[in-house]
Design a protein around this motif. Structure first.
Motif, short mmCIF file in Angstrom:
data_model
loop_
_atom_site.label_atom_id
_atom_site.label_comp_id
_atom_site.label_asym_id
_atom_site.label_seq_id
_atom_site.Cartn_x
_atom_site.Cartn_y
_atom_site.Cartn_z
N VAL A 1 -2.43 17.23 3.59
CA VAL A 1 -2.04 16.02 2.86
C VAL A 1 -2.32 14.77 3.69
CG1 VAL A 1 -0.13 14.76 1.81
CG2 VAL A 1 -0.30 17.23 1.50
N GLY A 2 -1.99 14.81 4.98
CA GLY A 2 -2.23 13.66 5.85
C GLY A 2 -3.70 13.32 5.97
N ASN A 3 -4.55 14.34 6.11
CA ASN A 3 -6.00 14.11 6.19
C ASN A 3 -6.53 13.52 4.88
OD1 ASN A 3 -6.23 15.09 8.80
ND2 ASN A 3 -6.60 17.20 8.13
N CYS A 4 -6.02 14.02 3.77
CA CYS A 4 -6.46 13.53 2.47
C CYS A 4 -6.09 12.06 2.30
CB CYS A 4 -5.83 14.37 1.37
SG CYS A 4 -6.51 14.09 -0.27
N ARG A 5 -4.87 11.71 2.66
CA ARG A 5 -4.42 10.31 2.54
C ARG A 5 -5.20 9.40 3.48
NH1 ARG A 5 2.18 11.24 2.24
NH2 ARG A 5 2.25 11.80 0.02
N ALA A 6 -5.47 9.87 4.69
CA ALA A 6 -6.24 9.06 5.64
C ALA A 6 -7.66 8.83 5.12
CB ALA A 6 -6.28 9.76 7.00
N GLN B 1 -7.57 6.16 2.35
CA GLN B 1 -7.38 4.82 2.89
C GLN B 1 -8.65 4.30 3.54
OE1 GLN B 1 -4.02 4.45 5.53
NE2 GLN B 1 -4.47 2.33 6.06
N ASN C 1 -1.98 19.82 8.15
CA ASN C 1 -2.12 18.38 7.90
C ASN C 1 -3.06 18.09 6.74
OD1 ASN C 1 -1.36 15.72 8.54
ND2 ASN C 1 -3.23 15.40 9.73
#
Length: 282
Positions: free
Chosen positions: A239-244, A247, A237
């Motif tokens: 990419v998901g952690n980076c995007r979160a 935000q 995860n």
């Protein structure tokens, strides 16, 4: 189109009362300090509260210049409000505004003294002249971009979120408090250290997967760019952690400072296999 004027001395609470009166009288358009607001949305104009001098603010409010008046005239024609309220400090001022916008004179004239007590007007006067607060009869979301770098009352916004079920606060949902440049309180700035502190506080929630290595921001409060170099835990995860993380930084800075964040750029400089390796370089 029916035109209603709403007049009273500067700082007596006209803009604050305007939204309530518009609801009561089914008024769907407002002209206030250079802005045309239709059904809660800013459709045209440039707020007089953005001017650096009081003289400039008066000229903007009166639509003295054609470059200010024409876009508002076109927006009124496009939106076709059924009832339009024009705010001013006097009947004469409202008449100047109607002339500048090629509108007929008011069909009905309302006065602040008929809607507030002397005590309420005194409190409003104190808020304006002693604290530098100015009210715009439009939601914060409509004004945040235009007023980035000014004081847009974030505490008021947080209070509304916490008290969303309270009718008293819900009645204020369509106003925003700002501090213009021409007030003694003026424009304010946030230090790079303060921005970094906010980023690090956000990063605490991601400490199991992200470690900040370098931080930089553009220094522009109107369009802030933030660049962060991080080490990250390598997992499924990333990419998901980076995007979160991006935000959460964006939301935290805008919520706390009222500045507009244009970009949050995150560069991953290293991927780590474990949390021990992630934080071992500190």
């Amino acid at each position: 189109m029916e035109i209603i004027s709403f007049t009273g001395k500067s700082g007596t609470g006209k803009s604050y009362q305007a939204t309530r009166i518009c609801v009561e009288k089914n008024i769907d358009g407002i002209i206030d300090d250079g802005l045309f607001i239709y059904k809660g949305k800013v459709m045209a104009g440039s707020s007089a509260k953005k001017c650096s001098t009081k003289t400039g603010a008066v000229k903007a409010a009166l639509f003295t210049y054609e470059k200010d008046a024409e876009p508002v005239r076109k927006a009124i024609e496009r939106c076709k409000p059924k009832r339009l309220m024009i705010l001013g400090t006097s009947d004469k001022m409202v008449d100047w505004i109607t002339e500048s916008l090629h509108l007929h004179k008011p069909d009905e004239r309302l006065y602040i003294e008929d809607y507030t007590t002397e005590e309420q007007r005194t409190i409003a006067y104190h808020s304006r002249h002693d604290e530098g607060n100015h009210v715009i009869p439009a939601p914060m979301g409509e004004l945040k971009m235009a007023f980035s770098g000014y004081f847009i009352n974030p505490l008021q916004h947080l209070r509304k979120l916490v008290n969303s079920s309270n009718k008293e606060y819900n009645e204020d949902r369509d106003i925003t408090v700002v501090r213009p440049q021409f007030s003694y309180f003026g424009k304010f700035s946030i230090s790079s250290r303060a921005i970094r502190d906010i980023v690090e506080i956000v990063a605490d929630d991601f400490c199991d997967c992200i470690d900040i290595r370098k931080f930089h921001h553009s220094g522009r409060e109107d369009r802030m760019n933030i660049d962060i170099n991080v080490r990250m835990l390598y997992d499924d995860n990333v990419v998901g952690n980076c995007r979160a993380f991006q935000q959460c930084i964006d939301e935290a800075i805008e919520e706390i400072t009222s500045f507009v964040v244009k970009k949050v750029n995150i560069s991953i400089t290293e991927l780590c296999k474990s949390e021990a390796e992630l934080h071992g370089g500190r």
